[in-house]
Write an enzyme that holds these catalytic residues in place. Structure first.
Site, PDB file in Angstrom:
ATOM      1  N   HIS A 150       0.995  -1.012  -0.201  1.00 51.39           N
ATOM      2  CA  HIS A 150      -0.319  -0.094   0.065  1.00 51.39           C
ATOM      3  C   HIS A 150       1.185   1.337   0.414  1.00 51.39           C
ATOM      4  O   HIS A 150       0.681   2.254  -1.304  1.00 51.39           O
ATOM      5  CB  HIS A 150      -0.763  -0.059   1.111  1.00 51.39           C
ATOM      6  N   GLU A 151       2.091   1.403   0.671  1.00 54.50           N
ATOM      7  CA  GLU A 151       2.949   2.559   1.365  1.00 54.50           C
ATOM      8  C   GLU A 151       3.685   3.058  -0.054  1.00 54.50           C
ATOM      9  O   GLU A 151       3.433   3.628  -0.992  1.00 54.50           O
ATOM     10  CB  GLU A 151       3.762   2.553   2.079  1.00 54.50           C
TER      11      GLU A 151
END
Length: 231
Positions: free
Chosen positions: A99-100
Protein backbone atom coordinates in the site's frame (compact mmCIF):
# COMPACT_ATOMS: atom_id res chain seq x y z
CA UNK A 1 -33.97 21.29 21.92
CA UNK A 2 -31.51 24.14 21.36
CA UNK A 3 -29.02 24.23 18.51
CA UNK A 4 -26.22 24.06 21.08
CA UNK A 5 -27.19 20.68 22.56
CA UNK A 6 -28.21 19.29 19.17
CA UNK A 7 -24.72 20.12 17.90
CA UNK A 8 -23.21 17.63 20.34
CA UNK A 9 -25.76 14.88 19.73
CA UNK A 10 -25.05 15.04 16.01
CA UNK A 11 -21.48 13.85 16.64
CA UNK A 12 -22.63 10.51 18.10
CA UNK A 13 -23.01 8.63 14.75
CA UNK A 14 -19.55 9.80 13.71
CA UNK A 15 -18.03 8.72 17.01
CA UNK A 16 -19.65 5.30 16.71
CA UNK A 17 -18.38 4.87 13.15
CA UNK A 18 -14.88 5.92 14.25
CA UNK A 19 -14.97 3.36 17.07
CA UNK A 20 -16.18 0.62 14.73
CA UNK A 21 -13.56 1.45 12.08
CA UNK A 22 -10.75 1.41 14.63
CA UNK A 23 -11.90 -1.95 16.00
CA UNK A 24 -12.07 -3.32 12.44
CA UNK A 25 -8.54 -2.33 11.50
CA UNK A 26 -7.08 -3.50 14.81
CA UNK A 27 -8.91 -6.82 14.66
CA UNK A 28 -8.17 -7.51 10.99
CA UNK A 29 -4.56 -6.39 11.27
CA UNK A 30 -3.99 -8.52 14.38
CA UNK A 31 -5.55 -11.57 12.71
CA UNK A 32 -3.47 -11.46 9.55
CA UNK A 33 -0.31 -10.27 11.25
CA UNK A 34 -0.26 -13.74 12.80
CA UNK A 35 -0.47 -15.51 9.42
CA UNK A 36 2.80 -15.96 7.53
CA UNK A 37 2.73 -15.51 3.77
CA UNK A 38 3.69 -18.51 1.68
CA UNK A 39 6.56 -16.60 0.05
CA UNK A 40 7.94 -15.58 3.44
CA UNK A 41 8.87 -12.04 2.36
CA UNK A 42 9.16 -9.40 5.06
CA UNK A 43 7.40 -6.06 4.70
CA UNK A 44 10.72 -4.42 3.85
CA UNK A 45 11.47 -7.05 1.20
CA UNK A 46 8.01 -6.61 -0.31
CA UNK A 47 8.50 -2.86 -0.58
CA UNK A 48 11.97 -3.20 -2.03
CA UNK A 49 10.80 -5.78 -4.58
CA UNK A 50 7.92 -3.58 -5.76
CA UNK A 51 10.10 -0.50 -6.07
CA UNK A 52 12.72 -2.47 -8.02
CA UNK A 53 10.02 -3.92 -10.28
CA UNK A 54 8.80 -0.41 -11.06
CA UNK A 55 12.36 0.82 -11.69
CA UNK A 56 12.33 3.14 -8.67
CA UNK A 57 15.72 3.27 -6.99
CA UNK A 58 15.72 6.70 -5.33
CA UNK A 59 13.22 5.78 -2.60
CA UNK A 60 14.50 4.15 0.59
CA UNK A 61 12.65 1.68 2.82
CA UNK A 62 13.12 2.47 6.51
CA UNK A 63 11.76 1.25 9.86
CA UNK A 64 9.76 3.65 12.03
CA UNK A 65 8.65 3.35 15.65
CA UNK A 66 5.08 2.59 16.65
CA UNK A 67 2.23 0.39 15.44
CA UNK A 68 0.43 1.13 12.15
CA UNK A 69 2.54 4.26 11.73
CA UNK A 70 3.44 3.22 8.18
CA UNK A 71 3.60 6.01 5.64
CA UNK A 72 5.36 7.33 2.56
CA UNK A 73 7.27 10.59 2.99
CA UNK A 74 7.51 12.20 -0.47
CA UNK A 75 9.82 14.98 0.73
CA UNK A 76 12.38 12.49 2.08
CA UNK A 77 11.67 9.91 -0.65
CA UNK A 78 11.25 7.21 1.98
CA UNK A 79 8.76 4.42 2.65
CA UNK A 80 8.62 4.12 6.43
CA UNK A 81 7.29 0.86 7.83
CA UNK A 82 6.32 0.30 11.45
CA UNK A 83 8.10 -2.25 13.59
CA UNK A 84 5.37 -4.84 13.12
CA UNK A 85 5.52 -4.51 9.33
CA UNK A 86 9.18 -3.92 8.44
CA UNK A 87 10.57 -7.26 9.59
CA UNK A 88 7.41 -9.36 9.55
CA UNK A 89 6.65 -11.94 6.87
CA UNK A 90 2.90 -11.89 7.56
CA UNK A 91 0.11 -11.30 5.05
CA UNK A 92 -0.74 -8.04 6.82
CA UNK A 93 2.86 -6.85 6.48
CA UNK A 94 2.88 -7.55 2.74
CA UNK A 95 -0.43 -5.72 2.24
CA UNK A 96 0.59 -2.64 4.20
CA UNK A 97 4.05 -2.42 2.62
CA UNK A 98 2.54 -2.71 -0.85
CA UNK A 99 0.00 0.00 0.00
CA UNK A 100 2.76 2.45 0.91
CA UNK A 101 4.49 1.62 -2.37
CA UNK A 102 1.21 2.50 -4.05
CA UNK A 103 1.73 6.02 -2.74
CA UNK A 104 5.24 6.04 -4.19
CA UNK A 105 3.81 5.20 -7.62
CA UNK A 106 1.23 7.97 -7.22
CA UNK A 107 4.04 10.41 -6.48
CA UNK A 108 6.14 9.25 -9.44
CA UNK A 109 3.21 9.44 -11.83
CA UNK A 110 1.96 12.80 -10.59
CA UNK A 111 -1.38 11.48 -9.33
CA UNK A 112 -3.48 14.64 -9.17
CA UNK A 113 -5.38 13.84 -5.97
CA UNK A 114 -2.14 13.14 -4.12
CA UNK A 115 -0.72 16.49 -5.23
CA UNK A 116 -3.93 18.23 -4.23
CA UNK A 117 -3.89 16.59 -0.81
CA UNK A 118 -0.29 17.68 -0.26
CA UNK A 119 -1.24 21.27 -1.08
CA UNK A 120 -4.04 21.13 1.50
CA UNK A 121 -1.87 19.96 4.40
CA UNK A 122 -1.00 23.49 5.70
CA UNK A 123 -4.64 24.57 5.35
CA UNK A 124 -5.90 21.45 7.15
CA UNK A 125 -3.40 21.87 9.99
CA UNK A 126 -4.37 25.51 10.45
CA UNK A 127 -8.08 24.75 10.21
CA UNK A 128 -8.02 21.91 12.74
CA UNK A 129 -6.14 24.06 15.25
CA UNK A 130 -7.85 27.42 14.81
CA UNK A 131 -11.26 26.71 13.23
CA UNK A 132 -13.20 25.49 16.31
CA UNK A 133 -11.27 27.89 18.57
CA UNK A 134 -12.30 30.94 16.55
CA UNK A 135 -15.95 29.83 16.61
CA UNK A 136 -15.82 29.51 20.43
CA UNK A 137 -14.14 32.93 20.67
CA UNK A 138 -16.89 34.35 18.48
CA UNK A 139 -19.58 32.89 20.74
CA UNK A 140 -17.85 34.33 23.81
CA UNK A 141 -17.70 37.77 22.23
CA UNK A 142 -21.33 37.44 21.25
CA UNK A 143 -22.24 36.81 24.88
CA UNK A 144 -20.27 39.94 25.79
CA UNK A 145 -22.27 41.95 23.28
CA UNK A 146 -19.26 42.43 21.00
CA UNK A 147 -19.02 41.90 17.24
CA UNK A 148 -18.47 38.15 16.83
CA UNK A 149 -19.60 37.06 13.37
CA UNK A 150 -16.17 37.70 11.84
CA UNK A 151 -14.48 35.22 14.17
CA UNK A 152 -17.23 32.64 13.69
CA UNK A 153 -17.20 32.91 9.90
CA UNK A 154 -13.40 32.74 9.68
CA UNK A 155 -13.39 29.69 11.97
CA UNK A 156 -15.93 27.88 9.81
CA UNK A 157 -14.10 28.76 6.59
CA UNK A 158 -10.82 27.45 8.03
CA UNK A 159 -12.48 24.21 9.08
CA UNK A 160 -13.73 23.75 5.52
CA UNK A 161 -10.07 23.20 4.64
CA UNK A 162 -9.98 20.27 7.07
CA UNK A 163 -13.06 18.73 5.42
CA UNK A 164 -11.56 19.18 1.97
CA UNK A 165 -8.37 17.43 3.10
CA UNK A 166 -10.26 14.43 4.50
CA UNK A 167 -12.41 14.09 1.40
CA UNK A 168 -9.44 14.30 -0.98
CA UNK A 169 -7.67 11.68 1.17
CA UNK A 170 -10.30 9.07 0.25
CA UNK A 171 -9.43 8.63 -3.47
CA UNK A 172 -5.71 8.81 -2.60
CA UNK A 173 -5.95 5.92 -0.15
CA UNK A 174 -8.35 3.80 -2.23
CA UNK A 175 -6.17 4.23 -5.30
CA UNK A 176 -3.01 3.25 -3.38
CA UNK A 177 -4.74 0.09 -2.12
CA UNK A 178 -5.93 -0.77 -5.62
CA UNK A 179 -2.38 -0.43 -6.95
CA UNK A 180 -1.04 -2.51 -4.05
CA UNK A 181 -3.45 -5.40 -4.56
CA UNK A 182 -2.71 -5.48 -8.27
CA UNK A 183 1.05 -5.50 -7.72
CA UNK A 184 1.21 -8.20 -5.06
CA UNK A 185 -0.98 -10.41 -7.23
CA UNK A 186 0.95 -9.82 -10.45
CA UNK A 187 4.33 -10.30 -8.77
CA UNK A 188 3.22 -13.42 -6.89
CA UNK A 189 4.11 -11.87 -3.54
CA UNK A 190 0.93 -13.39 -2.14
CA UNK A 191 -0.69 -16.57 -3.38
CA UNK A 192 -4.35 -17.52 -3.91
CA UNK A 193 -6.47 -16.89 -0.81
CA UNK A 194 -3.71 -14.70 0.62
CA UNK A 195 -4.73 -11.98 -1.82
CA UNK A 196 -8.27 -12.01 -0.39
CA UNK A 197 -6.82 -11.65 3.09
CA UNK A 198 -4.71 -8.69 1.95
CA UNK A 199 -7.84 -7.07 0.53
CA UNK A 200 -9.56 -7.45 3.90
CA UNK A 201 -6.64 -5.74 5.64
CA UNK A 202 -6.63 -2.79 3.24
CA UNK A 203 -10.42 -2.48 3.21
CA UNK A 204 -10.43 -2.32 7.00
CA UNK A 205 -7.80 0.42 6.85
CA UNK A 206 -9.87 2.31 4.27
CA UNK A 207 -12.81 2.47 6.66
CA UNK A 208 -10.74 4.54 9.09
CA UNK A 209 -10.39 7.23 6.41
CA UNK A 210 -14.10 7.09 5.60
CA UNK A 211 -14.95 7.40 9.30
CA UNK A 212 -12.57 10.34 9.73
CA UNK A 213 -14.08 12.18 6.78
CA UNK A 214 -17.62 11.51 8.03
CA UNK A 215 -16.78 12.71 11.52
CA UNK A 216 -15.19 15.83 10.07
CA UNK A 217 -18.38 16.66 8.17
CA UNK A 218 -20.39 16.21 11.38
CA UNK A 219 -17.96 18.52 13.18
CA UNK A 220 -18.58 21.16 10.52
CA UNK A 221 -22.32 20.78 11.00
CA UNK A 222 -21.71 21.09 14.74
CA UNK A 223 -19.87 24.38 14.27
CA UNK A 224 -22.70 25.70 12.10
CA UNK A 225 -25.27 24.72 14.73
CA UNK A 226 -23.22 26.26 17.52
CA UNK A 227 -23.00 29.48 15.51
CA UNK A 228 -26.80 29.45 15.29
CA UNK A 229 -27.09 29.00 19.05
CA UNK A 230 -25.75 32.50 19.72
CA UNK A 231 -29.20 33.78 18.87
Amino acid sequence: MSYYWLSYLILIPGALLMFWAQSQIKGTYHRYSQVRSSMGMSGAEVAQAILAKMGIYDVSVEPVAGELTDHYDPSAKAVRLSQGIYGSDSIAAAAVAAHECGHVLQDKQGYKFMNLRASLVPVANLGSQLGPTLVIIGLFLSAMGTISSVFINIGIILFLGVIAFHIITLPVEFNASSRALKLINQMGILQGEENKAARKVLNAAAWTYVATAFYGVLQLIQLLLISRSRG
